[in-house]
Scaffold this motif. Structure first.
Motif, PDB file in Angstrom:
ATOM      1  N   ASP A 156       0.823  -1.209   0.000  1.00 19.06           N
ATOM      2  CA  ASP A 156       0.000   0.000   0.000  1.00 19.06           C
ATOM      3  C   ASP A 156       0.852   1.252   0.000  1.00 19.06           C
ATOM      4  OD1 ASP A 156      -2.447  -1.010  -0.239  1.00 19.06           O
ATOM      5  OD2 ASP A 156      -3.125  -0.602   1.811  1.00 19.06           O
TER       6      ASP A 156
ATOM      7  N   LYS B  61       2.440   2.012  -3.234  1.00 22.23           N
ATOM      8  CA  LYS B  61       1.537   2.729  -4.144  1.00 22.23           C
ATOM      9  C   LYS B  61       1.561   4.218  -3.855  1.00 22.23           C
ATOM     10  CE  LYS B  61      -1.885  -0.887  -4.694  1.00 22.23           C
ATOM     11  NZ  LYS B  61      -3.156  -1.302  -4.130  1.00 22.23           N
ATOM     12  N   LEU B  62       1.630   4.551  -2.567  1.00 18.71           N
ATOM     13  CA  LEU B  62       1.647   5.974  -2.202  1.00 18.71           C
ATOM     14  C   LEU B  62       2.901   6.661  -2.705  1.00 18.71           C
ATOM     15  CD1 LEU B  62       0.248   5.908   1.436  1.00 18.71           C
ATOM     16  CD2 LEU B  62      -0.930   6.470  -0.686  1.00 18.71           C
TER      17      LEU B  62
ATOM     18  N   GLY C 219       3.952   6.101  -5.610  1.00 18.60           N
ATOM     19  CA  GLY C 219       3.805   6.162  -7.053  1.00 18.60           C
ATOM     20  C   GLY C 219       4.222   4.895  -7.756  1.00 18.60           C
TER      21      GLY C 219
ATOM     22  N   MET D 219     -12.377   2.743  -9.750  1.00 18.89           N
ATOM     23  CA  MET D 219     -10.968   2.828 -10.107  1.00 18.89           C
ATOM     24  C   MET D 219     -10.506   1.569 -10.812  1.00 18.89           C
ATOM     25  SD  MET D 219      -9.654   4.555  -6.706  1.00 18.89           S
ATOM     26  CE  MET D 219     -10.609   5.836  -5.969  1.00 18.89           C
TER      27      MET D 219
ATOM     28  N   THR E 141      -7.127  -1.130  -7.293  1.00 20.12           N
ATOM     29  CA  THR E 141      -7.641  -0.560  -6.073  1.00 20.12           C
ATOM     30  C   THR E 141      -8.064  -1.684  -5.147  1.00 20.12           C
ATOM     31  OG1 THR E 141      -8.579   1.042  -7.536  1.00 20.12           O
ATOM     32  CG2 THR E 141      -9.123   1.232  -5.229  1.00 20.12           C
ATOM     33  N   VAL E 142      -7.538  -1.654  -3.990  1.00 15.70           N
ATOM     34  CA  VAL E 142      -7.861  -2.716  -3.052  1.00 15.70           C
ATOM     35  C   VAL E 142      -9.239  -2.429  -2.460  1.00 15.70           C
ATOM     36  CG1 VAL E 142      -7.123  -3.843  -0.952  1.00 15.70           C
ATOM     37  CG2 VAL E 142      -5.439  -2.913  -2.526  1.00 15.70           C
TER      38      VAL E 142
ATOM     39  N   ARG F 143      -7.077   7.815   3.133  1.00 10.79           N
ATOM     40  CA  ARG F 143      -6.750   6.665   2.275  1.00 10.79           C
ATOM     41  C   ARG F 143      -7.579   6.685   1.003  1.00 10.79           C
ATOM     42  NH1 ARG F 143      -3.800   2.513   4.611  1.00 10.79           N
ATOM     43  NH2 ARG F 143      -4.766   0.932   3.302  1.00 10.79           N
ATOM     44  N   THR F 144      -8.784   7.221   1.093  1.00  4.58           N
ATOM     45  CA  THR F 144      -9.597   7.322  -0.104  1.00  4.58           C
ATOM     46  C   THR F 144      -9.057   8.410  -1.023  1.00  4.58           C
ATOM     47  OG1 THR F 144     -11.456   6.745   1.293  1.00  4.58           O
ATOM     48  CG2 THR F 144     -11.963   7.482  -0.928  1.00  4.58           C
TER      49      THR F 144
ATOM     50  N   SER G  53      -6.057   9.341  -1.388  1.00  3.50           N
ATOM     51  CA  SER G  53      -4.833   8.933  -2.084  1.00  3.50           C
ATOM     52  C   SER G  53      -5.072   7.692  -2.937  1.00  3.50           C
ATOM     53  CB  SER G  53      -3.708   8.682  -1.089  1.00  3.50           C
ATOM     54  OG  SER G  53      -4.081   7.665  -0.213  1.00  3.50           O
ATOM     55  N   GLY G  54      -6.304   7.202  -3.006  1.00  2.58           N
ATOM     56  CA  GLY G  54      -6.615   6.133  -3.948  1.00  2.58           C
ATOM     57  C   GLY G  54      -6.462   4.737  -3.404  1.00  2.58           C
ATOM     58  N   LEU G  55      -6.118   4.572  -2.133  1.00  3.75           N
ATOM     59  CA  LEU G  55      -5.971   3.223  -1.590  1.00  3.75           C
ATOM     60  C   LEU G  55      -7.333   2.568  -1.367  1.00  3.75           C
ATOM     61  CD1 LEU G  55      -3.078   3.662   0.983  1.00  3.75           C
ATOM     62  CD2 LEU G  55      -2.985   2.648  -1.291  1.00  3.75           C
TER      63      LEU G  55
ATOM     64  N   ALA H  73      -4.070   4.630  -7.312  1.00  2.00           N
ATOM     65  CA  ALA H  73      -3.256   5.298  -6.299  1.00  2.00           C
ATOM     66  C   ALA H  73      -1.935   5.812  -6.846  1.00  2.00           C
ATOM     67  CB  ALA H  73      -3.010   4.338  -5.135  1.00  2.00           C
TER      68      ALA H  73
ATOM     69  N   VAL I 244      -0.286  10.116  -6.929  1.00  3.10           N
ATOM     70  CA  VAL I 244       0.963  10.713  -6.453  1.00  3.10           C
ATOM     71  C   VAL I 244       1.524  11.620  -7.530  1.00  3.10           C
ATOM     72  CG1 VAL I 244       3.155  10.230  -5.379  1.00  3.10           C
ATOM     73  CG2 VAL I 244       1.368   8.492  -5.358  1.00  3.10           C
TER      74      VAL I 244
ATOM     75  N   HIS J  41       1.022  11.354   0.541  1.00  6.24           N
ATOM     76  CA  HIS J  41       0.318  10.860   1.712  1.00  6.24           C
ATOM     77  C   HIS J  41       1.325  10.180   2.628  1.00  6.24           C
ATOM     78  CE1 HIS J  41      -3.117   8.009   3.290  1.00  6.24           C
ATOM     79  NE2 HIS J  41      -2.480   8.623   4.247  1.00  6.24           N
TER      80      HIS J  41
ATOM     81  N   PRO K   4       1.370   7.951   5.613  1.00  4.30           N
ATOM     82  CA  PRO K   4       0.286   7.198   6.234  1.00  4.30           C
ATOM     83  C   PRO K   4       0.394   7.094   7.746  1.00  4.30           C
ATOM     84  CG  PRO K   4       1.819   5.714   5.210  1.00  4.30           C
ATOM     85  CD  PRO K   4       2.292   7.085   4.889  1.00  4.30           C
TER      86      PRO K   4
ATOM     87  N   ARG L  19      10.098  11.484   3.271  1.00  2.00           N
ATOM     88  CA  ARG L  19       9.835  10.673   2.088  1.00  2.00           C
ATOM     89  C   ARG L  19       8.652  11.251   1.312  1.00  2.00           C
ATOM     90  NH1 ARG L  19       7.990   4.689   3.318  1.00  2.00           N
ATOM     91  NH2 ARG L  19       6.159   5.887   3.910  1.00  2.00           N
TER      92      ARG L  19
END
Lengths: 309, 414, 629, 238
Positions: A183, A186-187, A189, C617, C621-622, D48-49, D51-53, D73, D77, D83, D85, D150
């Protein structure tokens, strides 16, 4: 015990093949926690892909010239199958309970094996595979075949290349990130789907190299070589610590050497006369696995599970 | 309204039921009609075949099926049994005991089936014997080699008892082949020390055990023994062991799938001693895969060389010209002989019953088969008191110039 | 990064905001009366066609040349068409037939029409393919072809309850580059539109019926089931069997869409004891319903494999542990029983245990092995258990092969196995002999079938009792979330070990009968995968196909996996290939199995549940549930 | 001028349970906006939404003029939404420097990346000292610094910080908060989710109070800081 160096060498060669195949298991597992049970068959199809290339080359061509083409052919087949399996069979199940992809993998493994059995011409019995000329070479008291040298060389080159790729390249870093925390990757990119595809592709590539090496070493390939090899490689991956690429290679070597030594020496142990030899080698490999898991549940080079947080 | 629709429903269901019963009768009609049109007044007698027709052993299994088929075709063409058309019903046992047993049940259930040929594997035979015994139906295996199938569990100690009266075989047991091979190795090849390997299968382990015993009793030394698993491909550890044992020959009990790799890896490691095996190795595939390494290797096989028997040559020509799949070389001839034994027995039974098939033909056939006596394509066919073939002709072949060449033919006595 | 489908996304969001995706509407726009008329006309034409000749030659299985009454595959078409017609009439409101579609949805009609279409077109195409060309079709064949099509088209024009995955104007992210080809997109959209929806059926409560009528219905349904089963087994040709399968599978689907199955479920649940008694009686009736040893053999084999699969279901379905070598426990049971059976090939050839003792011994031995394998590995992550059981499954075969006194101690007689296992004798009733019961005769396999039935019932009882007990709830808790379960005070290791050992014992119990039925035990059948059961992959597939965690699922799964290949002889060498492909497809499209465990179904399809949701999506997308876990 | 981030009627569900039940708010460029609320209020779910997770079941998210709802997600970016987390989620077996490089995964300008890495080391000197060390060996506060550094590596237009102070010692917490102030001063737009309402409100331009999936109260940070109800519920004053 003067056969010991030879037996160690036997185990080393066998083990480096297990290791090459185990890479595929361990990389895919490391990233998606999926036991790609069909990986043994991907190894087998790689060997057949290479064989198909060889059969279609002019017979006047030397094996040395043909070899690169065979490697490419085998790699194309293996990688396509591995990537295709990921895209069309495993990906739709990524969020399903883990049994679902496992059953898919078993199905895929059967289907691939049977496809070769039924449709590769005359694959029901062993198919003759070209062998490398030269050898045996004598190194000290050890005899080495040219096929063994190719296998060992391929394993070393592949391992170094993979190590450099994973350590130093941008994609390699993304791969590690995805394995540790998909996860968050993904953040950053990272397109994790692409990374998963790459992991399958690398696994397929290594399996193809192992397939070609197998053919060169034994001079024949058969539709059912994938199951045994896959089982051993899977064991090797677990033994070395599943998810760890160096562990996969180490596990392969340990397993190969253990089998060779079990075949050769167990019967010399007093009281164990009847439990030695080739018939029991697999049993001892299994016992070794259990013992390692008891003493070191995470495998030889595996990280403690807790680290994964 | 309510009544009318109920009526509709009832009538529809009734029509459905009627049509179901109607069609049931039709299929019987057509079946009878079919028989009449094709055979006139002839009776159809079916010979069952059970063998692995798919999967890893299918090449050999198909050889059995089509071996029987050719025998049946020959019998029909020559009108060997007047008034009878023979047919083959082949079932696939996939080399699995449970499936073999189901097939045996299926064959027993069909009243047309009079006897059966098969199976290929001794392990499968064990599950089928009882079913055939209960039905008093003859079963002739062209390939089972486990002595216990006919001679009971104490065959090795000399106490032989026949467990099933309906079971026969045209293949000889491991005992003869193993002894013959050991005799040849010691007395002709003058080998002193042998390394014995087997694949832990019924056939291979049995053969290797008998060879080993005989080789020792003839004064040879067993330099070592080992066992492998079917499906193994890496024999480097074994080869190192053999090399270190300084044996002057290797005896391998098993099939060519593994022995071709053993011999190859053996010679590659610089151990140039011959590898000897049984008829499971006597195949062109062995030479093809092992290549140069096979040169000088030996295999025993039952019967006399095919070239010396015109009937066998005809059989092979027919097999090839019909384009049948499978491997006729291994057990095709025995299958042909097994089917012929049944056909001849049918004739005997019918002759004794005024040219008609008796109602208890299956049971009568057991006695008739027991008294079989004719020259088949793989040698003389007759059965001893245990149901074993009396044909003890054996041949040793050696790979010379990339071909199996007969080097000794004889009879093993004793 | 400019290629994001922003505009379409906006629309999609807007669309969901206004209306959900469920709708009741026809696919083919026709007035309701016309649609109904077309459906009925199609049914009549199809019924009529079965009384005509479909082909010229008798070469096709079942002989379809006869005019006047149907035969062979025509019967399948006939049954399909009659069912469709009758159910349609009921759905359209004809009094007296309404009970056939309690839910009043037309989906049932459509699916039954699909069953008819499937079997009819299969027959026609099969005739053309087998005999070489359409020229072999008689006019009757064409009439059937068109009649079935009219029927299906009519059904498509009925108002259907649908639940497309996405709103009508959704854009398909996964199509990506294919967007240029509008036909592909439209076809894809149409297919998604076609998703029928009838998971939340509202049916009148069948429990209001008279109690005796309820019971009568149960008896009739079970009897009908037995009749349908034996009919299918008796089909002579693969072709007819395929037609039968199409009608049966799609037909049952149609009836369930109509709500009949749900009502029947209500009935069986309401009359639990009664219906299970009738179920058992039906099973007992099986060998009496036909006097055929082959079918009895088939029945016994199915029960053995089904019972073993049920045992595996405790391990896999209830506790969520991957066991890839389960067949080895069956082998342990079989070998133990063989050793104490009094077979002359056993090392204790003098010892002959009575059956109950042999069964206990088999169970005990399998249990010991289960603990030996489980104890070191069950503390580790699930995947380690998978590899260890897989390894154990493989080496079990190797070990029994080695224990012949040559390459190991003499125990199992090595590759030759233990042969001539005598038949069981229970209270003086020798199962090997043929017995007469009234006017029926019970052969050897019928006897074993009945014995096996007793064992199956015992295993079913053990399974249900265990599943409903405290330990059963702990298993499910472990399966769902081991960490949470442990936190709640469940001793994960012990609970898993109990499941593993119990599963192993049940397999061992079935193994004891298996040894006697097949008269001998040899090492070879105990493999990981093969074309014939028992093998571990087959057992696992039976559990998964039937439905994990359920009682009837694994038995049904085993029966289907066992019988279908036997009937489809044309598959022969492609059987294993087809098996592999089937596994992949089942996992892709119905991972919860034929008989879904309700909890499991939610788990598998949770990404589809967020009700008025679109799939906004891409694939990556999980779904919220997994991501949040 | 339109806001950098606009959230309209956003709804998110876990299976059948709706965790976010239609919230709307916006973030202007240069602002620090904070979401406060108790555990389970839906703050993390919201981030989380964004950022697309997670995928929403309804509503609309607009970022920098683009709709985010259908965007995966990893592409979000790229649009400039970073994001950091909850629970930090640094990559424990990679070194600190590798972690930072991953933050700049989508960037191709090697020199720029090096510059930004050095900037992160300036911001958090302790990271620079341990750059070759595996990130898993850092203390909780250091890991938080790494996570923030980061997230900044992608040169975001909007930085989302989820519970940066969670589980930290008071000293460490002050350090982190000081860093946020510093970032704000540099002009970074920040969407901050915090349980430590006092600290968050005192540096926020806009603040929203979330309760079981909805926004209960909105206002400037100072307003809410002095709101009676907020003081009682979230600042622990009677």
């Amino acid at each position: 015990m003067h056969t010991l160096p030879q037996q160690l060498a036997n185990g080393l060669f066998l083990g480096s093949m297990y290791g090459l195949i185990a890479i595929g298991y361990t990389m895919v597992y490391g990233i998606v926690q999926l036991i790609n049970f069909a990986h043994g068959e991907i190894f087998m199809t790689g060997a057949f892909g290479a064989l198909a290339v060889y059969t279609n080359l002019p017979s006047s061509m030397s094996i040395w010239a043909a070899l690169p083409l065979m490697l490419v052919g085998g790699a194309i087949v293996s990688v396509l199958i591995a990537v295709g399996a990921e895209r069309f069979a495993y990906r739709p199940l990524r969020n399903a309970p883990r049994l679902a992809p496992l059953i898919t993998a078993i199905g895929l493994s059967l289907a691939l094996q049977q496809a070769v059995f039924n449709w590769y011409p005359h694959a029901t019995a062993g198919k003759h595979f070209p062998q490398l000329p030269g050898g045996p070479f004598h190194i000290g008291s050890v005899d080495v075949q040219s096929g063994d040298l190719f296998l060992l060389g391929a394993a070393i080159v592949c391992m170094i290349a993979l190590g450099v790729f994973v350590r130093s390249s941008r994609t390699g870093r993304a791969m590690q990130a995805t394995a540790q925390d998909p996860d968050t990757a993904k953040l950053m990119g990272v397109d994790t789907n692409r990374i998963i595809i790459i992991a399958f592709a690398i696994g397929g590539l290594f399996a193809a190299v192992a397939g070609v090496a197998y053919g060169l070493k034994y001079g024949q390939v058969k539709y059912d070589i994938g199951f045994q090899a896959g089982l051993k490689a899977f064991t090797a991956a677990v033994l070395g610590g599943i998810g760890n690429i160096y562990g996969a290679m180490l596990g392969g070597l340990v397993l190969g050497i253990a089998e060779a030594c079990a075949t050769a020496y167990i019967a010399n142990v007093p009281g164990m006369e009847q439990f030695g030899g080739g018939a029991w080698a697999q049993v001892w490999a299994f016992v070794l696995l259990i013992v390692v898991l008891l003493v070191r549940p995470q495998g030889l080079l595996g990280e403690r599970v807790a680290d994964r947080a | 309204m309510r009544h009318r629709s109920l009526l509709i429903l009832t009538s529809v269901l009734a029509t459905g039921a009627l049509t179901l019963t109607a069609c049931g009768s039709r299929s019987d009609d057509s079946k009878k009609g079919g028989d009449n049109s094709s055979g006139g007044s002839k009776t159809t007698v079916v010979i069952g075949v059970d063998a692995p027709l798919t999967g890893a052993n299918s090449a050999t299994g198909l050889g059995i099926q089509y071996g029987v088929q050719i025998a049946v075709d020959d019998a029909n063409a020559k009108n060997l049994v007047p008034g009878v058309t023979f047919k083959v019903k082949a079932l696939d046992d996939k080399a699995q005991p449970a499936t073999g047993q189901t097939n045996a049940t299926a064959l027993v259930q069909e009243s047309d089936v009079i006897a059966a040929v098969g199976p290929l594997n001794s392990g499968v035979a064990q599950s089928m014997q009882q079913v055939f015994e209960s039905a008093k139906m003859v079963e002739i295996s062209p390939s089972n080699t486990n002595p216990a199938l006919t001679q009971g569990k104490d065959w090795a100690t000399g106490t032989k008892t026949r467990p099933f009266t309906t079971y026969f075989r045209t293949a000889t047991t491991d005992a003869n082949q193993g002894n013959f091979a050991a005799d040849y190795a010691v007395n002709t090849l003058k080998k002193k020390s042998a390394f014995v390997v087997d694949d832990k299968q019924t056939y291979g382990a049995g053969l290797a055990g008998i060879f080993q015993g005989k080789f020792k009793s003839l004064g040879g030394k067993i330099a070592g023994t080992d066992h492998v698993n079917t499906g193994d491909t890496d024999f480097s550890a074994l080869v190192t062991k053999i090399k270190n044992s300084h044996a002057d020959m290797v005896y391998y009990g098993g099939q060519y799938d593994e022995s071709e790799l053993v011999t190859k890896q053996l010679k590659a490691a610089g151990v140039h001693i011959p590898l000897m095996g049984g008829d499971g190795m006597y195949s062109d595939t062995y030479i093809k895969t092992a290549g140069q390494a096979a040169e000088g290797d030996l295999a025993t096989s039952v019967g006399v060389p095919v070239e010396t028997l015109p009937a066998a040559k005809t059989f092979i020509d027919t097999y090839k010209s019909k384009g049948y799949p499978g491997d006729y070389g291994t057990y095709g001839g025995y299958s042909y002989d097994a089917a012929t034994a049944i056909i001849k027995a049918v004739k005997t039974v019918m002759d004794a019953n005024g040219g008609k098939l008796p109602s208890d033909a299956r049971a009568k056939l057991v006695d008739a088969v027991q008294k079989t006596d004719f020259d088949g394509i793989a040698g003389h066919v007759s059965f001893d008191q245990y149901g074993d073939t009396t044909n003890k002709q054996l041949t040793v072949y050696q790979v010379k110039g990339g071909k199996w060449t007969a080097v000794k033919t004889g009879v093993y006595n004793g | 990064m400019t290629d994001l489908p922003i505009a379409a996304a906006e629309e999609a969001v807007a669309a969901t905001a206004t209306h959900g995706n469920r709708r009741t509407a026809p696919f083919i726009p026709l007035p309701l009366t016309a649609a109904r008329a077309t459906t009925l006309a199609g049914a009549v034409i199809t019924i009529a066609s079965t009384f005509m000749s479909w082909t010229y030659t008798t070469d096709f299985p079942g002989d379809l040349t006869v005019s006047g009454y149907p035969g062979g595959l025509q019967i399948m078409t006939l049954i399909g068409a009659i069912l469709t017609g009758v159910v349609a009439l009921g759905t359209f409101g004809l009094t007296g037939l309404r009970w056939l579609t309690p839910s009043r949805t037309n989906n049932g009609v459509l699916l039954l029409a699909l069953a008819t279409l499937g079997t009819t077109w299969y027959t026609v195409i099969d005739i053309a393919a087998k005999l070489g060309g359409l020229a072999n079709l008689d006019p009757g064949g064409f009439v059937a072809f068109i009649g079935a099509l009219v029927l299906f088209a009519g059904a498509l024009a009925l108002p259907l309850d649908r639940h497309p995955e996405e709103p009508a104007d959704a854009e398909y992210y996964e199509l990506g580059r294919a967007e240029g080809i509008s036909a592909v997109v439209r076809g894809y959209a149409w297919l998604r539109e076609a998703r029928l929806h009838h998971s939340e059926l509202r049916v009148p409560d069948a429990r209001k019926l008279n109690r005796w009528l309820q019971r009568l219905v149960i008896v009739v349904v079970y009897a009908l089931g037995l009749k349908i089963l034996t009919f299918g087994l008796a089909t002579d040709y693969s072709d007819i069997f395929i037609g039968y399968l199409i009608v049966l599978a799609v037909g049952v689907w149609g009836l369930s869409a109509g709500g009949l199955l749900k009502q029947f479920q209500q009935l069986t649940q309401h009359n639990k004891k009664f219906s299970s008694t009738v179920g058992v009686l039906t099973a007992i009736a099986y060998p009496f319903a036909q006097n055929n040893e082959l079918w009895a053999n088939l029945g016994a084999s199915v029960l053995i494999v089904g019972t073993v699969a049920l045992g595996l279901n405790i391990v896999v379905g209830l506790t969520g542990l991957l066991d890839l070598g389960y067949v080895a426990f069956l082998g342990v049971g079989a070998y133990t029983a063989a050793l104490v059976s009094g077979s002359p090939f056993s090392i204790w050839s003098g010892t002959q245990f009575p059956f109950w003792a042999a069964a206990l011994a088999g169970m005990g031995a399998a249990c010991v092995f289960g603990v030996l394998i489980g104890a070191p590995t069950l503390r580790l992550r699930g995947d380690y258990l998978a590899i260890v059981t897989l390894g154990f499954g493989e080496i079990f075969r190797i070990i029994v092969r080695n224990l012949d006194g040559v390459s190991g101690p003499k125990v199992t007689n090595g590759p030759n196995g233990i042969a001539q296992i005598p038949d069981l004798s229970i209270f003086g009733y020798n199962l090997g002999d043929t017995h007469s019961v009234g006017s029926f005769t019970l052969g050897r396999f019928a006897n074993y079938y009945l014995l096996m039935l007793v064992i199956t019932i015992i295993v079913v009882l053990v399974f249900t009792r265990a599943a409903d007990s405290r330990i059963g709830r702990s298993w499910i808790a472990i399966r769902e979330d081991e960490t949470a379960a442990t936190a709640m005070g469940i001793n994960g290791f012990r609970v898993k070990l109990v499941a593993f050992a119990l599963g192993a014992s049940l397999a061992g119990l079935a193994g004891t009968v298996f040894a006697h039925v097949t008269n001998s035990v040899v090492p070879d059948p105990y493999v990981f995968s093969g074309s014939v059961p028992p093998n571990s992959a087959f057992l696992l597939a039976a559990v998964v196909l039937g439905g994990m965690g359920t009682v009837s699922g694994p038995i049904l799964g085993a029966a289907l996996l066992y019988v279908i290949p036997q009937k489809l002889s044309f598959l022969s060498q492609y059987e294993l290939f087809a098996f592999g492909i089937a596994l992949i497809l089942i996992m892709r499209f119905r991972p919860e199995g034929i008989i879904p465990n309700r909890r499991r179904q939610l788990e598998f399809h949770e990404d589809e549940t967020p009700a008025p949701g679109n799939r906004p999506m891409g694939d990556d997308t999980v779904p919220a549930t997994t991501a949040g876990a | 001028m339109t806001a950098l981030l606009e959230v309209e009627d956003l709804r998110v569900a876990y299976g059948k349970i709706e965790a976010v039940k239609g919230i709307s708010f916006s973030v202007e460029a240069g602002q620090v906006v904070t979401l406060i609320g108790t555990n389970g209020a839906g703050k993390t779910t919201t981030l989380r939404t964004l950022s697309g997770l997670l995928k929403p079941i309804g509503g609309r998210v607009r970022f920098d003029g683009k709709v985010l709802t259908r965007v995966p997600a990893h592409k979000i970016v790229a649009l400039g939404l970073a994001h950091s987390p909850e629970g930090r989620h640094i990559f424990p077996r990679l070194t600190i420097e590798e972690n930072l490089k991953l933050g700049a995964y989508l960037r191709k300008d090697t020199t720029g990346i090096t510059k930004d890495i050095n900037r992160a080391y300036d911001l958090f000197p302790i990271l620079g000292e341990r750059r070759k060390q595996a990130a898993g060996t850092l203390s909780g506060g250091e890991q938080q610094m790494l996570a923030m550094g980061r997230a900044l590596m992608s040169q975001p237009k909007l930085l989302m910080l989820d519970e940066p102070s969670m589980g930290l010692s008071p000293i460490m917490m002050q350090k982190i908060m000081a860093t946020i102030v510093e970032l704000k001063a540099q002009g970074t737009t920040i969407l901050l989710v915090e349980q430590n309402a006092q600290a968050a409100l005192s540096l926020a331009d806009q603040a929203h109070v979330m309760e079981i999936g909805t926004i209960k109260l909105s206002g400037t940070g100072q307003d809410l800081l002095h709101d009676e109800g907020v003081r009682k519920t979230y600042l622990g004053e009677d």
